[in-house]
Structures are given as C-alpha cells and as structure tokens.
Design a protein around this motif. Structure first.
Motif, PDB file in Angstrom:
ATOM      1  N   ASP A 148       0.845  -1.183   0.000  1.00  0.00           N
ATOM      2  CA  ASP A 148       0.000   0.000   0.000  1.00  0.00           C
ATOM      3  C   ASP A 148       0.889   1.243   0.000  1.00  0.00           C
ATOM      4  N   ARG A 149       0.731   2.104  -0.992  1.00  0.00           N
ATOM      5  CA  ARG A 149       1.590   3.283  -1.097  1.00  0.00           C
ATOM      6  C   ARG A 149       1.047   4.474  -0.311  1.00  0.00           C
ATOM      7  N   GLU A 150      -0.119   4.321   0.307  1.00  0.00           N
ATOM      8  CA  GLU A 150      -0.706   5.414   1.082  1.00  0.00           C
ATOM      9  C   GLU A 150       0.247   5.803   2.220  1.00  0.00           C
ATOM     10  N   GLY A 151       0.569   7.081   2.285  1.00  0.00           N
ATOM     11  CA  GLY A 151       1.440   7.576   3.341  1.00  0.00           C
ATOM     12  C   GLY A 151       2.911   7.305   3.137  1.00  0.00           C
ATOM     13  N   LEU A 152       3.290   6.783   1.976  1.00  0.00           N
ATOM     14  CA  LEU A 152       4.704   6.522   1.695  1.00  0.00           C
ATOM     15  C   LEU A 152       5.321   7.683   0.927  1.00  0.00           C
ATOM     16  N   TRP A 153       6.575   7.990   1.253  1.00  0.00           N
ATOM     17  CA  TRP A 153       7.282   9.124   0.646  1.00  0.00           C
ATOM     18  C   TRP A 153       8.660   8.685   0.169  1.00  0.00           C
ATOM     19  N   ARG A 154       9.119   9.323  -0.884  1.00  0.00           N
ATOM     20  CA  ARG A 154      10.489   9.126  -1.364  1.00  0.00           C
ATOM     21  C   ARG A 154      11.352  10.221  -0.752  1.00  0.00           C
ATOM     22  N   ALA A 155      12.240   9.829   0.160  1.00  0.00           N
ATOM     23  CA  ALA A 155      13.080  10.807   0.848  1.00  0.00           C
ATOM     24  C   ALA A 155      14.182  11.309  -0.080  1.00  0.00           C
ATOM     25  N   GLN A 156      14.402  12.611  -0.032  1.00  0.00           N
ATOM     26  CA  GLN A 156      15.472  13.233  -0.791  1.00  0.00           C
ATOM     27  C   GLN A 156      16.396  13.971   0.180  1.00  0.00           C
ATOM     28  N   THR A 157      17.361  14.640  -0.346  1.00  0.00           N
ATOM     29  CA  THR A 157      18.125  15.615   0.421  1.00  0.00           C
ATOM     30  C   THR A 157      18.046  16.930  -0.343  1.00  0.00           C
ATOM     31  N   PRO A 158      18.209  18.071   0.365  1.00  0.00           N
ATOM     32  CA  PRO A 158      18.800  18.226   1.684  1.00  0.00           C
ATOM     33  C   PRO A 158      17.828  17.895   2.812  1.00  0.00           C
ATOM     34  N   GLN A 159      18.439  17.549   3.953  1.00  0.00           N
ATOM     35  CA  GLN A 159      17.707  17.379   5.199  1.00  0.00           C
ATOM     36  C   GLN A 159      18.272  18.399   6.187  1.00  0.00           C
ATOM     37  N   ALA A 160      17.405  19.053   6.937  1.00  0.00           N
ATOM     38  CA  ALA A 160      17.809  20.171   7.794  1.00  0.00           C
ATOM     39  C   ALA A 160      17.566  19.861   9.265  1.00  0.00           C
ATOM     40  N   PHE A 161      18.531  20.255  10.099  1.00  0.00           N
ATOM     41  CA  PHE A 161      18.436  20.038  11.543  1.00  0.00           C
ATOM     42  C   PHE A 161      19.220  21.153  12.250  1.00  0.00           C
ATOM     43  N   ARG A 162      18.985  21.310  13.535  1.00  0.00           N
ATOM     44  CA  ARG A 162      19.881  22.113  14.353  1.00  0.00           C
ATOM     45  C   ARG A 162      21.148  21.278  14.589  1.00  0.00           C
ATOM     46  N   ARG A 163      22.299  21.926  14.430  1.00  0.00           N
ATOM     47  CA  ARG A 163      23.543  21.157  14.438  1.00  0.00           C
ATOM     48  C   ARG A 163      23.730  20.373  15.734  1.00  0.00           C
ATOM     49  N   HIS A 164      23.530  21.016  16.909  1.00  0.00           N
ATOM     50  CA  HIS A 164      23.789  20.325  18.173  1.00  0.00           C
ATOM     51  C   HIS A 164      22.860  19.123  18.360  1.00  0.00           C
ATOM     52  N   ALA A 165      21.615  19.236  17.848  1.00  0.00           N
ATOM     53  CA  ALA A 165      20.672  18.123  17.978  1.00  0.00           C
ATOM     54  C   ALA A 165      21.096  16.943  17.113  1.00  0.00           C
ATOM     55  N   LEU A 166      21.575  17.216  15.920  1.00  0.00           N
ATOM     56  CA  LEU A 166      22.004  16.132  15.035  1.00  0.00           C
ATOM     57  C   LEU A 166      23.264  15.458  15.579  1.00  0.00           C
ATOM     58  N   VAL A 167      24.191  16.235  16.113  1.00  0.00           N
ATOM     59  CA  VAL A 167      25.398  15.648  16.696  1.00  0.00           C
ATOM     60  C   VAL A 167      25.032  14.738  17.867  1.00  0.00           C
ATOM     61  N   ARG A 168      24.134  15.186  18.741  1.00  0.00           N
ATOM     62  CA  ARG A 168      23.716  14.366  19.876  1.00  0.00           C
ATOM     63  C   ARG A 168      23.019  13.081  19.412  1.00  0.00           C
ATOM     64  N   ALA A 169      22.224  13.204  18.361  1.00  0.00           N
ATOM     65  CA  ALA A 169      21.515  12.027  17.847  1.00  0.00           C
ATOM     66  C   ALA A 169      22.500  10.989  17.315  1.00  0.00           C
ATOM     67  N   PHE A 170      23.537  11.426  16.635  1.00  0.00           N
ATOM     68  CA  PHE A 170      24.553  10.487  16.148  1.00  0.00           C
ATOM     69  C   PHE A 170      25.300   9.857  17.323  1.00  0.00           C
ATOM     70  N   ASP A 171      25.588  10.652  18.350  1.00  0.00           N
ATOM     71  CA  ASP A 171      26.287  10.106  19.509  1.00  0.00           C
ATOM     72  C   ASP A 171      25.455   9.020  20.199  1.00  0.00           C
ATOM     73  N   ALA A 172      24.139   9.154  20.130  1.00  0.00           N
ATOM     74  CA  ALA A 172      23.251   8.188  20.796  1.00  0.00           C
ATOM     75  C   ALA A 172      22.910   6.992  19.922  1.00  0.00           C
ATOM     76  N   TRP A 173      23.212   7.056  18.647  1.00  0.00           N
ATOM     77  CA  TRP A 173      22.807   5.995  17.710  1.00  0.00           C
ATOM     78  C   TRP A 173      23.558   4.694  18.013  1.00  0.00           C
ATOM     79  N   SER A 174      22.832   3.593  18.081  1.00  0.00           N
ATOM     80  CA  SER A 174      23.455   2.294  18.347  1.00  0.00           C
ATOM     81  C   SER A 174      22.975   1.221  17.378  1.00  0.00           C
ATOM     82  N   GLY A 175      22.198   1.616  16.395  1.00  0.00           N
ATOM     83  CA  GLY A 175      21.664   0.645  15.450  1.00  0.00           C
ATOM     84  C   GLY A 175      22.597   0.392  14.279  1.00  0.00           C
ATOM     85  N   PRO A 176      22.102  -0.312  13.263  1.00  0.00           N
ATOM     86  CA  PRO A 176      22.893  -0.542  12.047  1.00  0.00           C
ATOM     87  C   PRO A 176      23.087   0.768  11.277  1.00  0.00           C
ATOM     88  N   GLU A 177      23.820   0.692  10.199  1.00  0.00           N
ATOM     89  CA  GLU A 177      24.075   1.889   9.397  1.00  0.00           C
ATOM     90  C   GLU A 177      22.745   2.540   8.998  1.00  0.00           C
TER      91      GLU A 177
END
Length: 381
Positions: A148-177
């Motif tokens: 079902d394609r309802e609600g599905l999106w094709r992600a592109q870039t650019p993607q925007a974030f506050r820098r400190h929030a993105l850095v913290r999110a990477f520091d907390a990441w423990s999953g696969p690539e």
C-alpha cells in the motif's frame, strides 16, 4: 536565516558503472559536485563543508575555491561516518541550522533549500520528499504481493536540523548503518517535517541516470527562423559565382563584392535569425574594403555570430530563381561549399532552382534572384 551545510561526496559509486566516482563525473560541462555546492552558495550558506575521499581533497578545494566558508575534509568508510566528519568540521553557534546533502543530487534549487529551512521553525528536522506515485509490488523475478503506497514518501536531500541536535543524535545511535540523518533523529523521538521536494532532485545511482541528468543540465533552447533575399543584375562576363562555386556562363552578376546572390541571401537569413540586421550593416557596399570580396567572408561572419551566441545552424534552404545557368549540375558542389564555409554537415543545406517561365526580370534574364530560409537553435532568452 543563516545556515551551514555538509555535502557528502565520499562514496565509491559502485552502482554507477565504471569511471570516476559520481561527484566527479562530468554533467553539463562541470563535475556533479559543483552543481549542488554552487546552489548552496547562491542560497546564502555561511559555511560549506565538503566531505570527500583523501585523494580528492585537493581537487575539491580547487574546484570550489572562493565559495563561502569552504572546508574540505576526508570522509569515512560509511555515509554516517562521513556526515559526522562533516559536522565536526563546522563552527558557529550550536543551534545553527545545518543542511546535509548528497552530492549525487545535483539539481538542488533555492526553493527546496528555503522550504526545509523554514520547516525548522515548527519541527526538529525537515527533509525534502515526494509522495510515492507508482504502484508498489513485492517480488524477485515475479510478483509475490503488493504494498500500500498510502502515506509513503520518497526521501530526498537536503535534510535540515539544528547542528547540536544532530550531533547528539549520532552520539546516541546504536543501530545498524542508518539510511539518512532523518532516521538518526527520529530514533531520539524528534519530530521530522516532510516538505515538498523536487522531481529533478533525483539521486544519480545507475548509469542511465546520467543520461537523464545530462538532458536536464542542457540549457533550454529555442529555434528561430530567418529569411534572406538578394538579387543582382546580369552584366558582361564569362562566369558567375553562386554559393561559392564559379560556373562558366556568358554573363556575370554585377555587384560591389563578387555578387554571389546565393551566399548573400544565406548571410541575411542567418543574420535575421539572430536579430543582427542585414549584410549591408556588417559589410557596407560603400566601404572599399569589400570591393570584389569573396562572399564566403560574409557568410562565415554570420555563422561565427551564431556560434558566439551559443547557437547552431539546424538547416538552410536556398532557392535560386533564374532561366540560366542551369543549377542542377552544380547543386552538390554548392551544398558542399556552403557547408564548408559554415562548418556544418552538407545534409543541413538545401539548394534548389526554379524559373519564372519567361516572366519578370528573371524571366527576361535581366537578373537573378536568391531566396533563403535559415533555422537556428539558440539558448532560450
């Protein structure tokens, strides 16, 4: 709003076929990387970090020299490690928005940049995306089910974030690539806004993608038409110049130059197609420099003006109106002559002849008339 950006350009480009990595392949006369880097610069980026392979750092610095706040750093073995290397190279306020963009998406526009930045006013992050329009199927060599394609999106870039929030999110990441930065941020509970992307912002992945990209990289073109008419009276002589070919005859055409009416008409047709007046403006008959000048000079000049405009000659169609001499025996030599003067294929040159069955000044053999049409392709205005 001030912002910084990280362009990821360190991938191996294995799926794109043989050749240099995608960011360094030619697209419209310049490397793929150059397209998005300059789009970000035009949008007002404060600092631009390009993440590439160690052997391409010098090339990237030379290519993008002069862009605002340019920093080039070495990437990692994975995309996420490359993004983290880019984030570490940024300075400025921790809360400053940072855009992360794939170099392999060259057709980045200021409108998309503006939309993802604006979305940060009410969200923790934003990504450009397009709703899935095609039907989706599961399977390998045959269909095993539907999605079902309802609600599905094709992600592109650019993607925007506050820098400190993105850095913290990477520091907390423990999953696969992770597939992208939005996935890393979402894992922290962040709210990521979907903003309208751009169909032209597709990712160069397969060899055939470059063919489509090349068609988009070419500037818009338009076809313009021009008309030329010239006539000369007959006078004493033993030959006539027509389209750069001397034909033995019991008369000659009279004129200030060599009186080649065919080349004069073609010259005016080309000048008309690019809005450059007529042959008399460029080569006044009152100027002694053009006395007995071969008319090939005039046509070559008109062709050079077309080239200087970034144009090319699509086709030329010339009709010579006279009772004599007979044109048919010399037609191919004339076509070859015109093509050589202009540096085009003879297949783009048509030369015809007709009579007026004894009527008018051409029928009374008082003069010869030449009428020409030119089709020229130019960059769109």
């Amino acid at each position: 709003m001030t912002f910084s950006a990280v362009i990821v350009a360190a991938g191996a480009s294995l799926r794109a076929g043989p050749g240099v990595p995608k960011p360094w392949r030619d697209l419209g006369g310049r490397p793929v990387l150059d397209w998005s880097a300059r789009a970000l610069a035009a949008a007002g980026v404060r600092q631009l970090v390009v993440v590439t392979t160690a052997d391409r750092i010098g090339a990237a610095q030379a290519l993008l020299s002069g862009l605002p706040g340019l920093v080039v750093v070495e990437g990692g073995a994975t995309r996420s490690l490359s993004v983290r290397a880019g984030l570490a190279a940024l300075d400025g306020p921790p809360e400053e928005p940072v855009l992360v963009h794939d170099a392999a998406r060259p057709f980045l526009s200021g409108e998309v940049i503006g939309r993802v930045l604006d979305a940060l006013a009410t969200a923790d992050g934003a990504l450009a995306a397009l709703p899935v329009a095609d039907s989706l199927r599961r399977g390998e060599d045959h269909v095993t089910g539907s999605v079902d394609r309802e609600g599905l999106w094709r992600a592109q870039t650019p993607q925007a974030f506050r820098r400190h929030a993105l850095v913290r999110a990477f520091d907390a990441w423990s999953g696969p690539e992770p597939t992208d930065e939005a996935a890393v941020m979402t894992a922290t509970g962040a709210r990521i806004a979907l903003v309208r992307g751009d169909p032209r912002l597709f990712k160069l992945t397969w060899t055939e993608d470059f063919e489509m990209a090349e068609s988009l990289a070419r500037p818009a073109r338009e076809v313009r038409m021009g008309q030329g008419i010239d006539a000369h009276r007959w006078g004493p002589g033993d030959g006539v110049w027509l389209c750069g070919v001397r034909i033995p005859h019991d008369a000659a055409l009279v004129g200030h130059s060599d009186a080649d009416a065919g080349l004069h008409a073609l010259t005016d047709a080309l000048l008309g197609a690019i809005g450059e007046g007529d042959i008399g403006q460029h080569f006044p008959p009152t100027d002694p420099r053009w006395k007995a000048e071969p008319s090939a000079t005039f046509l070559a000049h008109a062709g050079a003006l077309v080239g200087a405009r970034g144009g090319r000659i699509l086709s030329l169609d010339l009709t010579l109106v006279c009772e004599r001499p007979k044109v048919a025996p010399h037609r191919e030599a004339m076509r070859a002559s015109v093509a050589a003067i202009l540096g085009i294929d003879p297949g783009r040159v048509s030369i015809k002849a007709t009579t007026t069955e004894g009527m008018g000044y051409t029928g009374r053999q008082e003069g010869l008339l030449a009428q020409a049409l030119a089709a020229v392709e130019l960059p769109a205005a």
